[in-house]
Write a protein that holds these residues in place. Structure first.
Motif, PDB file in Angstrom:
ATOM      1  N   GLU A   9     -31.255 -29.963  30.579  1.00 49.63           N
ATOM      2  CA  GLU A   9     -31.341 -31.009  29.316  1.00 49.63           C
ATOM      3  C   GLU A   9     -32.485 -32.234  30.241  1.00 49.63           C
ATOM      4  O   GLU A   9     -33.423 -32.628  29.538  1.00 49.63           O
ATOM      5  CB  GLU A   9     -30.083 -31.731  27.994  1.00 49.63           C
ATOM      6  N   SER A  10     -31.850 -32.753  31.463  1.00 46.51           N
ATOM      7  CA  SER A  10     -32.512 -33.207  32.140  1.00 46.51           C
ATOM      8  C   SER A  10     -33.871 -33.404  32.832  1.00 46.51           C
ATOM      9  O   SER A  10     -34.165 -34.289  33.556  1.00 46.51           O
ATOM     10  CB  SER A  10     -31.837 -34.205  32.259  1.00 46.51           C
ATOM     11  N   THR A  46     -37.160 -32.876  32.334  1.00 45.57           N
ATOM     12  CA  THR A  46     -38.249 -33.485  32.080  1.00 45.57           C
ATOM     13  C   THR A  46     -37.862 -35.233  32.450  1.00 45.57           C
ATOM     14  O   THR A  46     -38.667 -35.664  33.230  1.00 45.57           O
ATOM     15  CB  THR A  46     -38.323 -33.289  30.063  1.00 45.57           C
ATOM     16  N   ALA A  47     -37.249 -35.895  32.497  1.00 46.07           N
ATOM     17  CA  ALA A  47     -37.102 -36.907  32.407  1.00 46.07           C
ATOM     18  C   ALA A  47     -36.704 -36.968  34.026  1.00 46.07           C
ATOM     19  O   ALA A  47     -37.273 -38.416  34.327  1.00 46.07           O
ATOM     20  CB  ALA A  47     -35.306 -37.713  31.764  1.00 46.07           C
ATOM     21  N   LEU A  48     -36.292 -35.874  34.368  1.00 50.11           N
ATOM     22  CA  LEU A  48     -36.152 -36.370  36.088  1.00 50.11           C
ATOM     23  C   LEU A  48     -37.461 -35.832  36.445  1.00 50.11           C
ATOM     24  O   LEU A  48     -37.605 -36.561  37.633  1.00 50.11           O
ATOM     25  CB  LEU A  48     -34.831 -35.422  36.913  1.00 50.11           C
ATOM     26  N   ASN A  49     -38.412 -35.295  36.000  1.00 48.65           N
ATOM     27  CA  ASN A  49     -39.387 -35.072  36.871  1.00 48.65           C
ATOM     28  C   ASN A  49     -40.431 -36.066  36.704  1.00 48.65           C
ATOM     29  O   ASN A  49     -41.250 -36.785  37.266  1.00 48.65           O
ATOM     30  CB  ASN A  49     -39.869 -33.703  36.376  1.00 48.65           C
ATOM     31  N   ASP A  50     -39.921 -36.417  34.897  1.00 46.99           N
ATOM     32  CA  ASP A  50     -40.828 -38.224  35.578  1.00 46.99           C
ATOM     33  C   ASP A  50     -40.735 -39.020  36.024  1.00 46.99           C
ATOM     34  O   ASP A  50     -41.209 -39.961  36.642  1.00 46.99           O
ATOM     35  CB  ASP A  50     -40.994 -38.734  34.181  1.00 46.99           C
ATOM     36  N   THR A  51     -39.052 -39.449  36.339  1.00 46.13           N
ATOM     37  CA  THR A  51     -38.955 -40.984  37.122  1.00 46.13           C
ATOM     38  C   THR A  51     -38.957 -40.139  38.677  1.00 46.13           C
ATOM     39  O   THR A  51     -39.448 -41.463  39.648  1.00 46.13           O
ATOM     40  CB  THR A  51     -37.306 -40.993  37.303  1.00 46.13           C
ATOM     41  N   LEU A  52     -38.707 -38.962  38.659  1.00 41.46           N
ATOM     42  CA  LEU A  52     -39.097 -38.860  40.157  1.00 41.46           C
ATOM     43  C   LEU A  52     -40.587 -38.621  40.607  1.00 41.46           C
ATOM     44  O   LEU A  52     -40.646 -39.551  42.212  1.00 41.46           O
ATOM     45  CB  LEU A  52     -38.223 -37.576  40.944  1.00 41.46           C
ATOM     46  N   SER A  53     -41.712 -37.954  40.111  1.00 38.87           N
ATOM     47  CA  SER A  53     -42.912 -38.515  40.496  1.00 38.87           C
ATOM     48  C   SER A  53     -42.730 -39.404  40.821  1.00 38.87           C
ATOM     49  O   SER A  53     -44.037 -39.739  41.224  1.00 38.87           O
ATOM     50  CB  SER A  53     -43.416 -38.130  39.003  1.00 38.87           C
ATOM     51  N   LYS A  54     -42.425 -40.867  39.934  1.00 32.60           N
ATOM     52  CA  LYS A  54     -43.203 -41.814  40.158  1.00 32.60           C
ATOM     53  C   LYS A  54     -42.524 -43.001  41.813  1.00 32.60           C
ATOM     54  O   LYS A  54     -42.677 -43.938  42.082  1.00 32.60           O
ATOM     55  CB  LYS A  54     -42.474 -43.407  38.814  1.00 32.60           C
ATOM     56  N   GLN A  55     -41.473 -41.580  42.003  1.00 27.68           N
ATOM     57  CA  GLN A  55     -41.143 -42.370  43.754  1.00 27.68           C
ATOM     58  C   GLN A  55     -41.380 -41.328  44.729  1.00 27.68           C
ATOM     59  O   GLN A  55     -40.819 -41.202  45.951  1.00 27.68           O
ATOM     60  CB  GLN A  55     -39.569 -42.197  43.140  1.00 27.68           C
ATOM     61  N   GLY A  56     -42.271 -40.079  44.646  1.00 28.88           N
ATOM     62  CA  GLY A  56     -43.255 -39.722  45.396  1.00 28.88           C
ATOM     63  C   GLY A  56     -42.961 -38.398  45.849  1.00 28.88           C
ATOM     64  O   GLY A  56     -43.042 -37.599  46.342  1.00 28.88           O
ATOM     65  N   PHE A  57     -41.937 -37.686  44.355  1.00 29.26           N
ATOM     66  CA  PHE A  57     -41.646 -36.376  44.682  1.00 29.26           C
ATOM     67  C   PHE A  57     -42.826 -35.416  43.729  1.00 29.26           C
ATOM     68  O   PHE A  57     -43.701 -36.023  42.890  1.00 29.26           O
ATOM     69  CB  PHE A  57     -40.442 -36.617  43.950  1.00 29.26           C
ATOM     70  N   ARG A  58     -42.505 -34.313  44.384  1.00 28.84           N
ATOM     71  CA  ARG A  58     -43.736 -33.251  43.588  1.00 28.84           C
ATOM     72  C   ARG A  58     -42.318 -32.023  43.049  1.00 28.84           C
ATOM     73  O   ARG A  58     -41.702 -31.716  43.703  1.00 28.84           O
ATOM     74  CB  ARG A  58     -44.610 -33.037  45.027  1.00 28.84           C
TER      75      ARG A  58
END
Length: 281
Positions: free
Chosen positions: A37-38, A40-52
């Motif tokens: 369930e998390s 989408t939130a994890l993708n949004d948050t880590l994308s802002k920290q250089g993750f793909r």
């Protein structure tokens, strides 16, 4: 040994392997599963920290002695196309966009196959079959679209270019794009980026995420040509400035230890990580 709370992501590090961007170097990736369930939130948050994202995994370069790879994004509101980019838009004016669900088709795979054979025949994806292509497109736990482009001049309904795109809370992330080799003189790769900037404007999203920019790598140099480009370096986003002012850092002290990198990651809703990350088998 890992020590993680069940409710928090578990981070791992890949074993070293030859770097695809800088000859003679070895790469490692820090990664975590993207599921539940998390997601989408994890993708949004880590994308802002250089993750793909790659299918149901989020990753970020985490090399032992090199910090050359930097996540790059365009500030949509500040972007102004160059003269050459305006020419690219004009040359590709006949391409019509259509956004579809992330569901692989034979027509997409045929286009993907022709693209690989022409441009990346010896790359890591060169042997991908239809099932692997379908997994790349369809195995997404977040909001994704396959954006296709057809040629209105020929009237052919089959796509001549496409991009797998994630819709983040602050922008569009271009996961993977491909196009018909015969379009090469029209700079279709540049057109896809420019059109994603237009889509982001239509959706009132502030950024377009391009993946990694690597100074010194001919494969990645084109990204520095875009106006209003930011790179994620040292834990913050900042204007790229002069691309020639960067070096491909190679020093034992150029990167933090893995445990420190994991400790610095911010998770959704202020969740914490009870770490550590070990080499994956």
């Amino acid at each position: 040994m890992r020590h993680m709370l069940p409710s928090t992501p578990q981070f791992y590090v890949t074993a070293p392997q030859p770097c695809p961007y800088l000859e003679g170097r070895m790469e490692r990736k820090l990664f975590t599963a993207l599921q539940g369930e998390s997601a989408t939130a994890l993708n949004d948050t880590l994308s802002k920290q250089g993750f793909r994202r790659s299918q149901n995994v989020l990753y970020r370069p985490s090399c032992a002695e090199c910090s050359a790879c930097m996540s790059a994004r365009i500030r949509v509101a500040d972007f102004k196309p160059s003269r050459s980019q305006r020419r690219v838009l004009k040359r590709n004016a006949a391409l019509k966009r259509r956004a579809t669900s992330p569901w692989a088709t034979e027509e997409q795979y045929d286009l993907f196959r022709r693209y690989l054979d022409a441009r990346h025949a010896t790359g890591g994806m060169a042997d991908m079959d239809m099932f692997e292509f379908a997994a790349m497109v369809e195995e997404t736990p977040v909001r994704s679209r396959l954006i296709e482009y057809t040629d209105t001049v020929t009237g052919d309904p089959d796509p001549v270019a496409a991009c797998l795109t994630d819709i983040l809370d602050d922008g569009l992330s271009m996961v993977y794009s491909f196009f018909a080799p015969e379009l090469e003189p029209r700079s279709p790769g540049s057109f896809l980026i420019l059109d994603h900037i237009a889509i982001a404007r239509e959706l009132n999203l502030p950024y377009v995420y391009l993946g990694y920019w690597v100074p010194g790598s001919p494969k990645m140099g084109y990204k520095a040509k875009y106006d209003a480009l930011e790179v994620f370096r040292g834990g913050v986003w900042s204007d790229i400035g002069d691309p020639e002012g960067y070096d491909s850092a190679l020093h034992p002290l150029s990167t933090d230890p893995i445990a420190e990198q994991v400790a610095q990651i911010k998770l959704p809703h202020g969740a914490g990580i009870v770490r550590t990350a070990d080499d994956a088998p």
